[in-house]
Write a protein that holds these residues in place. Structure first.
Motif, PDB file in Angstrom:
ATOM      1  N   LEU A   1     -25.301  18.567 -12.977  1.00  0.00           N
ATOM      2  CA  LEU A   1     -24.697  19.883 -12.806  1.00  0.00           C
ATOM      3  C   LEU A   1     -25.091  20.430 -11.449  1.00  0.00           C
ATOM      4  CD1 LEU A   1     -25.978  20.451 -16.263  1.00  0.00           C
ATOM      5  CD2 LEU A   1     -23.602  21.083 -15.841  1.00  0.00           C
ATOM      6  N   GLY A   2     -24.128  20.849 -10.681  1.00  0.00           N
ATOM      7  CA  GLY A   2     -24.420  21.431  -9.374  1.00  0.00           C
ATOM      8  C   GLY A   2     -24.304  22.943  -9.464  1.00  0.00           C
ATOM      9  N   ALA A   3     -25.360  23.630  -9.081  1.00  0.00           N
ATOM     10  CA  ALA A   3     -25.312  25.093  -9.079  1.00  0.00           C
ATOM     11  C   ALA A   3     -24.573  25.564  -7.828  1.00  0.00           C
ATOM     12  CB  ALA A   3     -26.726  25.657  -9.092  1.00  0.00           C
ATOM     13  N   HIS A   4     -23.889  26.688  -7.948  1.00  0.00           N
ATOM     14  CA  HIS A   4     -23.264  27.402  -6.815  1.00  0.00           C
ATOM     15  C   HIS A   4     -22.065  26.660  -6.207  1.00  0.00           C
ATOM     16  CE1 HIS A   4     -27.169  29.182  -7.332  1.00  0.00           C
ATOM     17  NE2 HIS A   4     -27.789  28.181  -6.737  1.00  0.00           N
ATOM     18  N   CYS A   5     -21.604  25.615  -6.880  1.00  0.00           N
ATOM     19  CA  CYS A   5     -20.399  24.905  -6.429  1.00  0.00           C
ATOM     20  C   CYS A   5     -20.476  24.505  -4.954  1.00  0.00           C
ATOM     21  CB  CYS A   5     -19.159  25.767  -6.693  1.00  0.00           C
ATOM     22  SG  CYS A   5     -17.648  24.815  -6.900  1.00  0.00           S
ATOM     23  N   GLY A   6     -21.705  24.190  -4.503  1.00  0.00           N
ATOM     24  CA  GLY A   6     -21.871  23.692  -3.141  1.00  0.00           C
ATOM     25  C   GLY A   6     -21.675  24.725  -2.041  1.00  0.00           C
ATOM     26  N   ASN A   7     -21.659  25.977  -2.364  1.00  0.00           N
ATOM     27  CA  ASN A   7     -21.384  27.060  -1.403  1.00  0.00           C
ATOM     28  C   ASN A   7     -21.984  26.803  -0.019  1.00  0.00           C
ATOM     29  OD1 ASN A   7     -20.859  29.557  -0.197  1.00  0.00           O
ATOM     30  ND2 ASN A   7     -22.567  30.575  -1.225  1.00  0.00           N
ATOM     31  N   PRO A   8     -21.181  26.711   1.037  1.00  0.00           N
ATOM     32  CA  PRO A   8     -19.739  26.991   1.105  1.00  0.00           C
ATOM     33  C   PRO A   8     -18.866  25.725   1.027  1.00  0.00           C
ATOM     34  CG  PRO A   8     -20.612  26.858   3.310  1.00  0.00           C
ATOM     35  CD  PRO A   8     -21.765  26.545   2.379  1.00  0.00           C
ATOM     36  N   GLU A   9     -19.414  24.582   0.665  1.00  0.00           N
ATOM     37  CA  GLU A   9     -18.628  23.340   0.668  1.00  0.00           C
ATOM     38  C   GLU A   9     -17.980  23.102  -0.693  1.00  0.00           C
ATOM     39  OE1 GLU A   9     -20.797  20.782   4.139  1.00  0.00           O
ATOM     40  OE2 GLU A   9     -21.717  20.666   2.159  1.00  0.00           O
ATOM     41  N   TYR A  10     -17.148  24.069  -1.081  1.00  0.00           N
ATOM     42  CA  TYR A  10     -16.522  23.985  -2.403  1.00  0.00           C
ATOM     43  C   TYR A  10     -15.665  22.732  -2.535  1.00  0.00           C
ATOM     44  CZ  TYR A  10     -17.633  28.968  -1.986  1.00  0.00           C
ATOM     45  OH  TYR A  10     -18.272  30.163  -1.763  1.00  0.00           O
ATOM     46  N   GLU A  11     -15.039  22.342  -1.433  1.00  0.00           N
ATOM     47  CA  GLU A  11     -14.120  21.197  -1.514  1.00  0.00           C
ATOM     48  C   GLU A  11     -14.851  19.919  -1.903  1.00  0.00           C
ATOM     49  OE1 GLU A  11     -11.719  21.243   2.152  1.00  0.00           O
ATOM     50  OE2 GLU A  11     -10.084  21.367   0.707  1.00  0.00           O
ATOM     51  N   TRP A  12     -16.022  19.713  -1.310  1.00  0.00           N
ATOM     52  CA  TRP A  12     -16.811  18.543  -1.684  1.00  0.00           C
ATOM     53  C   TRP A  12     -17.205  18.614  -3.163  1.00  0.00           C
ATOM     54  CZ3 TRP A  12     -17.249  13.870  -0.348  1.00  0.00           C
ATOM     55  CH2 TRP A  12     -17.124  13.473   0.988  1.00  0.00           C
ATOM     56  N   ALA A  13     -17.624  19.800  -3.600  1.00  0.00           N
ATOM     57  CA  ALA A  13     -18.008  19.961  -5.008  1.00  0.00           C
ATOM     58  C   ALA A  13     -16.833  19.597  -5.914  1.00  0.00           C
ATOM     59  CB  ALA A  13     -18.471  21.392  -5.263  1.00  0.00           C
ATOM     60  N   GLY A  14     -15.665  20.117  -5.592  1.00  0.00           N
ATOM     61  CA  GLY A  14     -14.486  19.862  -6.415  1.00  0.00           C
ATOM     62  C   GLY A  14     -14.157  18.375  -6.478  1.00  0.00           C
ATOM     63  N   GLU A  15     -14.170  17.727  -5.320  1.00  0.00           N
ATOM     64  CA  GLU A  15     -13.808  16.302  -5.292  1.00  0.00           C
ATOM     65  C   GLU A  15     -14.834  15.434  -6.024  1.00  0.00           C
ATOM     66  OE1 GLU A  15     -10.858  15.066  -4.277  1.00  0.00           O
ATOM     67  OE2 GLU A  15     -10.368  17.174  -4.054  1.00  0.00           O
ATOM     68  N   VAL A  16     -16.102  15.759  -5.862  1.00  0.00           N
ATOM     69  CA  VAL A  16     -17.151  15.004  -6.567  1.00  0.00           C
ATOM     70  C   VAL A  16     -17.009  15.209  -8.080  1.00  0.00           C
ATOM     71  CG1 VAL A  16     -19.645  14.850  -6.960  1.00  0.00           C
ATOM     72  CG2 VAL A  16     -18.767  14.944  -4.627  1.00  0.00           C
ATOM     73  N   ALA A  17     -16.696  16.425  -8.474  1.00  0.00           N
ATOM     74  CA  ALA A  17     -16.509  16.693  -9.908  1.00  0.00           C
ATOM     75  C   ALA A  17     -15.283  15.941 -10.437  1.00  0.00           C
ATOM     76  CB  ALA A  17     -16.343  18.192 -10.150  1.00  0.00           C
ATOM     77  N   ARG A  18     -14.236  15.863  -9.617  1.00  0.00           N
ATOM     78  CA  ARG A  18     -12.989  15.242 -10.063  1.00  0.00           C
ATOM     79  C   ARG A  18     -13.174  13.759 -10.385  1.00  0.00           C
ATOM     80  NH1 ARG A  18      -8.684  12.688  -7.599  1.00  0.00           N
ATOM     81  NH2 ARG A  18      -9.418  13.010  -5.470  1.00  0.00           N
ATOM     82  N   TRP A  19     -13.953  13.050  -9.576  1.00  0.00           N
ATOM     83  CA  TRP A  19     -14.089  11.605  -9.758  1.00  0.00           C
ATOM     84  C   TRP A  19     -15.239  11.193 -10.675  1.00  0.00           C
ATOM     85  CZ3 TRP A  19     -11.111   7.652  -9.555  1.00  0.00           C
ATOM     86  CH2 TRP A  19     -10.010   7.639  -8.690  1.00  0.00           C
ATOM     87  N   ASN A  20     -16.027  12.144 -11.094  1.00  0.00           N
ATOM     88  CA  ASN A  20     -17.212  11.783 -11.878  1.00  0.00           C
ATOM     89  C   ASN A  20     -17.256  12.580 -13.180  1.00  0.00           C
ATOM     90  OD1 ASN A  20     -18.813   9.929  -9.927  1.00  0.00           O
ATOM     91  ND2 ASN A  20     -18.144  11.653  -8.660  1.00  0.00           N
ATOM     92  N   PRO A  21     -16.971  11.908 -14.292  1.00  0.00           N
ATOM     93  CA  PRO A  21     -16.903  12.618 -15.573  1.00  0.00           C
ATOM     94  C   PRO A  21     -18.207  13.316 -15.938  1.00  0.00           C
ATOM     95  CG  PRO A  21     -16.154  10.332 -15.814  1.00  0.00           C
ATOM     96  CD  PRO A  21     -16.679  10.470 -14.421  1.00  0.00           C
ATOM     97  N   ASN A  22     -19.331  12.833 -15.392  1.00  0.00           N
ATOM     98  CA  ASN A  22     -20.625  13.437 -15.740  1.00  0.00           C
ATOM     99  C   ASN A  22     -21.090  14.461 -14.707  1.00  0.00           C
ATOM    100  OD1 ASN A  22     -20.905  11.236 -13.953  1.00  0.00           O
ATOM    101  ND2 ASN A  22     -23.028  10.850 -14.548  1.00  0.00           N
TER     102      ASN A  22
ATOM    103  N   GLN B   1     -11.336  14.278 -17.903  1.00  0.00           N
ATOM    104  CA  GLN B   1     -11.697  15.696 -18.035  1.00  0.00           C
ATOM    105  C   GLN B   1     -12.301  15.951 -19.421  1.00  0.00           C
ATOM    106  OE1 GLN B   1     -10.699  17.148 -14.451  1.00  0.00           O
ATOM    107  NE2 GLN B   1     -10.213  18.705 -15.958  1.00  0.00           N
ATOM    108  N   PRO B   2     -13.154  16.962 -19.564  1.00  0.00           N
ATOM    109  CA  PRO B   2     -13.688  17.264 -20.889  1.00  0.00           C
ATOM    110  C   PRO B   2     -12.558  17.571 -21.870  1.00  0.00           C
ATOM    111  CG  PRO B   2     -14.578  18.768 -19.209  1.00  0.00           C
ATOM    112  CD  PRO B   2     -13.614  17.864 -18.525  1.00  0.00           C
ATOM    113  N   GLU B   3     -12.662  17.020 -23.068  1.00  0.00           N
ATOM    114  CA  GLU B   3     -11.659  17.231 -24.125  1.00  0.00           C
ATOM    115  C   GLU B   3     -10.249  16.874 -23.648  1.00  0.00           C
ATOM    116  OE1 GLU B   3     -12.729  18.691 -27.300  1.00  0.00           O
ATOM    117  OE2 GLU B   3     -14.654  18.228 -26.384  1.00  0.00           O
ATOM    118  N   ASN B   4     -10.153  16.014 -22.643  1.00  0.00           N
ATOM    119  CA  ASN B   4      -8.855  15.644 -22.052  1.00  0.00           C
ATOM    120  C   ASN B   4      -8.053  16.850 -21.578  1.00  0.00           C
ATOM    121  OD1 ASN B   4      -9.123  12.849 -22.353  1.00  0.00           O
ATOM    122  ND2 ASN B   4      -8.605  13.036 -24.527  1.00  0.00           N
ATOM    123  N   ASP B   5      -8.754  17.916 -21.251  1.00  0.00           N
ATOM    124  CA  ASP B   5      -8.071  19.117 -20.766  1.00  0.00           C
ATOM    125  C   ASP B   5      -7.477  18.811 -19.388  1.00  0.00           C
ATOM    126  OD1 ASP B   5      -7.421  21.599 -19.590  1.00  0.00           O
ATOM    127  OD2 ASP B   5      -8.890  22.614 -20.854  1.00  0.00           O
TER     128      ASP B   5
END
Ligand code: ZN
Length: 318
Positions: A203-224, A259-263
């Motif tokens: 779990l990453g706190a603060h969504c990588g502020n200000p590098e939100y894009e990296w946070a989003g992409e890392v979250a997208r490819w990694n289910p955990n 995605q969680p619960e296939n959402d």
């Protein structure tokens, strides 16, 4: 790690609290110009949300002797479970409270990754019933440094959740040199840890502020991997929250991965985290709801973000 200067004390020391002390309960460091909601804007406490709220980011406050009692009161009112980020020194009191109130408190150990006996500390936390580590922060080396791997190996063996600080980090002392730097805690470090240790929920706190894009992409490819949006981001972005749709962009496309619960909604990669003391939890809830509205996050996804995903991870009742 033991943080010699609490966040609140830190703000007081820098004058931020004094500047806005006359306008509680608005959070001390909210920008006064933003139309930040007050806690009074919330529906009455009897209107409990339909599902359990799980807050990934509640620091144990060793300065408050009534912390556990205060937390239980808020937990009851909001139907909330708090992941209590607990300094090693305070490990016993929180372990005992979590055993007594397992639906309200998830004990998470806040160790110093650079402590010489950190592996032993982690083993002890496991024996005490801890469910994870965090917030890991103020590290002397990047999160992916080889010297930290034994800790992640243990966390992986235990199937733990690990909360990493990501992005810009506060400065505790403006007058003294300190060995702290945000680049060691960039969101993309979480990627390597999540891939090498697939049983860790990273779990990453603060969504990588200000590098939100990296946070989003890392979250997208990694289910955990998940992120919380605690900290200054929801204040900073208050007038353009819709921009988070550019970060969590893959809703309904073929690009969302497990995605969680296939959402199919990309925002399902967020979890709720407040990081603003017990008195700040409701204010951050209001901020998350403003984000949901601005980004058209469907009710089902909101429920996952506010508690569903973490409730499943920690085996909490609905
Ligand atoms: Zn943090």
């Amino acid at each position: 790690m033991s943080n010699p200067l609490s966040r609140r004390k830190f703000l007081a020391a820098t004058g931020a609290v004094a500047a806005f002390a006359a306008v509680p309960p608005r959070r001390a460091f909210a920008t006064p110009s933003s139309s930040t909601f007050l806690v009074g804007d919330l529906p009455p406490a009897t209107d409990k949300p339909s599902g359990r709220i799980v807050d990934m980011h509640v620091h144990f406050d060793e300065k408050n002797p009534n912390f556990i009692a205060d937390l239980l009161k808020i937990g009851e009112r909001l139907n909330l479970t708090a992941c209590v980020l607990t300094p090693y020194l305070n490990r016993k009191v929180v372990a005992d409270a979590a055993k007594q109130y397992p639906a309200r408190i998830v004990p998470i150990g806040s160790v110093d990754l650079d402590a010489v006996d950190v592996v032993r500390q982690v083993e002890e936390l496991h024996t005490l019933g801890y469910r994870g580590l965090g917030e890991l922060e103020f590290v002397k080396k990047p999160f992916t440094d080889a010297s930290y791997m034994p800790v992640y190996e243990l966390a992986n063996r235990y199937g733990w959740a690990v909360l990493f600080h990501t992005g810009i980090v506060l400065r505790q002392n403006f007058d003294e040199p300190e060995d702290v730097a945000s680049y060691r805690m960039r969101a993309f470090h979480v990627e390597e840890i999540a891939r090498r240790f697939p049983k860790i929920i990273a779990l990453g706190a603060h969504c990588g502020n200000p590098e939100y894009e990296w946070a989003g992409e890392v979250a997208r490819w990694n289910p955990n991997v998940f992120f919380d949006l605690s900290g200054s981001s929801l204040d900073k972005m208050h007038d353009h929250l819709v921009d988070f749709r550019k970060v969590f962009w893959w809703s309904g496309t073929r690009w969302g991965k497990k995605q969680p619960e296939n959402d199919p909604n990309a925002f399902a990669k967020l979890v709720f985290g407040s990081d603003d003391g017990l008195e700040g939890i409701e204010r951050v809830l209001v901020q998350y709801r403003a984000l949901f509205e601005a980004c058209d996050v469907p009710a089902r996804t909101q429920k996952l973000i506010l508690g569903g995903t973490l409730a499943k991870i920690f085996g909490l009742p609905e």
